[in-house]
Structures are given as structure tokens and as C-alpha cells.
Design a protein around this motif. Structure first.
Motif, PDB file in Angstrom:
ATOM      1  N   GLY A 226       0.830  -1.193   0.000  1.00 27.39           N
ATOM      2  CA  GLY A 226       0.000   0.000   0.000  1.00 27.39           C
ATOM      3  C   GLY A 226       0.869   1.248   0.000  1.00 27.39           C
ATOM      4  N   GLY A 227       0.264   2.396   0.020  1.00 25.27           N
ATOM      5  CA  GLY A 227       1.017   3.641   0.052  1.00 25.27           C
ATOM      6  C   GLY A 227       1.877   3.812  -1.185  1.00 25.27           C
ATOM      7  N   PRO A 228       2.986   4.531  -1.080  1.00 23.60           N
ATOM      8  CA  PRO A 228       3.808   4.854  -2.256  1.00 23.60           C
ATOM      9  C   PRO A 228       4.521   3.651  -2.859  1.00 23.60           C
ATOM     10  N   ASN A 229       4.748   2.599  -2.062  1.00 26.11           N
ATOM     11  CA  ASN A 229       5.479   1.442  -2.586  1.00 26.11           C
ATOM     12  C   ASN A 229       4.597   0.522  -3.421  1.00 26.11           C
ATOM     13  N   GLY A 230       3.314   0.495  -3.138  1.00 31.80           N
ATOM     14  CA  GLY A 230       2.377  -0.293  -3.938  1.00 31.80           C
ATOM     15  C   GLY A 230       2.704  -1.772  -3.930  1.00 31.80           C
ATOM     16  N   SER A 231       2.357  -2.446  -5.020  1.00 31.52           N
ATOM     17  CA  SER A 231       2.595  -3.875  -5.169  1.00 31.52           C
ATOM     18  C   SER A 231       3.832  -4.103  -6.034  1.00 31.52           C
ATOM     19  N   TYR A 232       4.698  -5.008  -5.583  1.00 28.52           N
ATOM     20  CA  TYR A 232       5.924  -5.289  -6.318  1.00 28.52           C
ATOM     21  C   TYR A 232       6.363  -6.720  -6.009  1.00 28.52           C
ATOM     22  N   CYS A 233       7.268  -7.245  -6.818  1.00 27.39           N
ATOM     23  CA  CYS A 233       7.769  -8.599  -6.622  1.00 27.39           C
ATOM     24  C   CYS A 233       8.928  -8.606  -5.632  1.00 27.39           C
ATOM     25  N   PRO A 234       8.982  -9.606  -4.754  1.00 33.65           N
ATOM     26  CA  PRO A 234      10.075  -9.673  -3.772  1.00 33.65           C
ATOM     27  C   PRO A 234      11.383 -10.103  -4.428  1.00 33.65           C
ATOM     28  N   ALA A 235      12.483  -9.897  -3.716  1.00 33.34           N
ATOM     29  CA  ALA A 235      13.811 -10.209  -4.256  1.00 33.34           C
ATOM     30  C   ALA A 235      13.973 -11.694  -4.569  1.00 33.34           C
ATOM     31  N   SER A 236      13.253 -12.549  -3.853  1.00 28.82           N
ATOM     32  CA  SER A 236      13.363 -13.994  -4.103  1.00 28.82           C
ATOM     33  C   SER A 236      12.770 -14.402  -5.440  1.00 28.82           C
ATOM     34  N   HIS A 237      11.797 -13.634  -5.918  1.00 27.82           N
ATOM     35  CA  HIS A 237      11.110 -13.899  -7.190  1.00 27.82           C
ATOM     36  C   HIS A 237      10.963 -12.556  -7.912  1.00 27.82           C
TER      37      HIS A 237
END
Length: 343
Positions: A226-237
Motif C-alpha cells: 500500500g502507500g507509495p510502494n504499492g505492489s511489487y515482486c520480492p527479491a526472491s522472485h
């Protein structure tokens, strides 16, 4: 490909970031599963298959491309295979409403057919969309990627996350942004309502493996801060890919509803391994997907629809063309054995 003058609208705010929708007809049903039980015939619970018309226990990425056609829009541009456990309803005597018994002396079941799309009435059941906020970072799905979403072993006390798999009555008007009313089991929907299900596949890939020992570890779901970072993929994938999802509707009709309540009471999945006499069925909801899209077609739907933030219906590629219409497979229906659990 078919020419079209219809240009897709932008995806609605607080809904899909960008999306491509297709219709598929039912291809066939069997007790096979080429991901979980490769080369093992009749080793699975009863599945209903869409897409490649010849999918069976021997199917591989190469065979999907070289054999069969597709029940989905685009035909040989999309030879992917889509399958999920059959939805079953108790069988009743139409004259007195008594529960029927099958040839093995067990309570009888019948398949509840999904409402599927055709060239006259569109009902899009497979979506491809953005799972992360950064649309430009999304990549096409690699050829041969195999994914399972949901847990076939789930049962009461182990309910699944409804952001991954879920049920609802169409009349509920469920919506992720404004009315997140969803169930982890099949609700009792009254005729003439429809029971609906959603299955969202993971869209973050490790960038290396097309499959893994549990058919899940090579994939994961985006982080949603949520917020400014939103949805993103983690470093593992770290590789965000196009997100597949399934969206089915099942009519609560006289031939499948419970006679006394005229509802979906008693419905279950073929994969449910718990008694549904006292507990609502459907907690084992899951889906399998085996990618055999033509790479250029997959690239087009990503570039023209998803990355542009459009809502592309009916196989519309947002370039003046849409995918050709659906076609049926053999539509073979085997006998329901052991309440769908199989041999």
C-alpha cells in the motif's frame, strides 16, 4: 485474427490496472493432471479442461504446441491448457426429490456446468492482468511455465485466503474495492442466481525454473504494502509476469439445485477430501495452468492492453484486431467415481 473497430476503454480506477479477457468453451473432462501426475493416467480427481483440446496425462510444453487445437479464442495462437476440479451437485429424483444412488451404491452426483463464452454470448472466464503497480516492468509469461494456484488439500479449519481463491453469489455484487464480500466455501445461492468463483495465480517468477518440486515454489505473489510502494515482486522472485486468473459462473438451475431450498446447498468440488454433509463444499478450490501461448500473441496482449492500462474484452488486442472465436473440444464427460475423487 478478426478485424474490429472497437477500441478498449481504460481500466476502471481502483480496479484492474490493465487487463486482457478471453472466452473459452469447455474442452473435455478426465481424471488426469499433467502437472501433478505426469504420465500417470487416471491418477487425479475429476478435472474439467479448457484450452488445448488434447491435454492429457502425457502433455508437455512441446505436445501442447504440436497437437490439438484450442477451445479458447485465438485457437492455435493460444494452445495453453487450463483446468480445475469439477463442480458437483447431488443428484435427486425429479419426481419425489429423494437423493439418488449410483451404480456403486453411493450417493449420486452430477457435474454443474459453467457458463462459458461463445460468439453469440460473451462470458469471459480467463483474464490476463497486471499483478504489480509498475506496468512497464511486467514481462511475458515464458513458454512452458506451469503454475498451480490454491490448495487442493484445504478443508475446514484450514480455509484459504480469499485474495487467492474465493466464491460468491453473483447477487452479492462482490467487488474488491467497494464490497469485498467473498467466501472460502460455496455459498448457498438461491435460483436463479449464479455461483461464481475466482482463482488468482501468482505473478512473480524466480526467473529460472518453469516448474518446481511442489509446482509452486518457482512462483510467488507480489508484496502489497500500500502507500507509495504499492505492489511489487520480492527479491526472491524478482520477475513480474502477466497474471492469469480464472473467473467462472455456475447457474443455480432446476437440474442441479437442491429441491427443497432451490439453492446451491450440497454442491462440492471433486477435490474436496472432507465430508460436505455438515460443512459447505469448495474449500479445496485450486486451478492449474500450462502456458502454450504463441509468444507474439502474448507480447501483443501485454504491450497493447496491460501496459497501456486498458480493459480489453473478447480477445480485443487494442490494435484493430481481436482473437478469433471459441470452438468446443470433444466435451467428453467420464463417469463420476468416488464423488469425483477418482480411482
Amino acid at each position: 485474427m478478426i478485424k474490429t473497430s472497437i477500441h478498449p476503454d481504460r481500466a476502471e480506477p481502483n480496479s484492474w490496472r490493465g487487463i486482457f479477457r478471453i472466452n473459452c468453451d469447455f474442452a473435455h473432462s478426465s481424471y488426469n493432471d499433467p502437472i501433478v501426475f505426469p504420465l500417470q493416467e487416471n491418477a487425479a480427481h475429476l478435472h474439467r479442461f479448457y484450452g488445448n483440446t488434447l491435454t492429457d496425462h502425457t502433455s508437455t510444453a512441446a505436445s501442447l504446441f504440436m497437437q490439438g487445437e484450442s477451445s479458447c479464442q485465438g485457437n492455435k495462437l493460444n494452445l495453453s491448457s487450463y483446468w480445475l476440479p469439477a463442480l458437483l451437485a447431488p443428484s435427486y429424483d425429479p419426481t419425489n426429490g429423494d437423493r439418488l444412488i449410483d451404480s456403486q451404491g453411493e450417493p449420486a452426483w452430477k457435474v454443474v456446468p459453467a457458463v462459458v463464452g461463445n460468439d453469440d454470448e460473451a462470458h469471459e472466464i480467463f483474464y490476463y492482468s497486471a499483478g504489480v503497480d509498475d506496468l512497464e516492468s511486467i514481462q511475458t509469461i515464458p513458454v512452458g511455465l506451469r503454475i498451480i494456484a490454491g490448495n487442493a488439500m484445504s478443508q475446514p479449519g484450514q480455509e484459504q485466503d480469499t485474495s487467492i481463491v474465493r466464491w460468491h453469489c453473483q447477487s452479492w455484487g462482490s467487488d474488491d474495492s467497494s464490497n469485498p464480500r467473498f467466501s472460502s466455501s460455496i455459498p448457498e445461492c438461491l435460483a436463479p442466481d449464479r455461483v461464481r468463483l475466482d482463482i488468482f495465480f501468482p505473478s512473480c517468477w524466480n526467473g529460472i525454473d518453469l516448474d518446481s518440486f511442489d509446482h509452486k515454489s518457482h512462483m510467488t505473489y507480489p508484496v502489497n504494502e500500500g502507500g507509495p510502494n504499492g505492489s511489487y515482486c520480492p527479491a526472491s522472485h524478482p520477475v513480474p509476469i502477466v497474471r492469469p486468473s480464472y473467473h467462472y459462473a455456475f447457474g443455480v438451475k432446476p437440474d442441479v439445485f437442491e429441491p427443497q431450498t432451490q439453492s446451491s446447498r450440497g454442491w462440492k468440488l471433486a477435490s474436496d477430501m472432507y465430508s460436505t454433509a455438515e460443512q459447505a463444499g469448495g474449500m479445496s478450490l485450486h486451478g492449474d495452468w500450462f502456458n502454450a501461448w504463441h509468444p507474439q500473441a502474448m507480447q501483443a496482449l501485454l504491450d497493447n492492453c496491460i501496459k497501456q492500462g486498458l480493459d480489453c474484452h473478447d480477445g480485443n488486442l487494442a490494435n484493430g484486431f481481436r482473437l478469433s472465436g471459441t470452438r468446443p473440444g470433444s466435451q467428453f464427460e467420464p463417469q463420476i467415481i468416488n464423488a469425483g475423487l477418482g480411482f
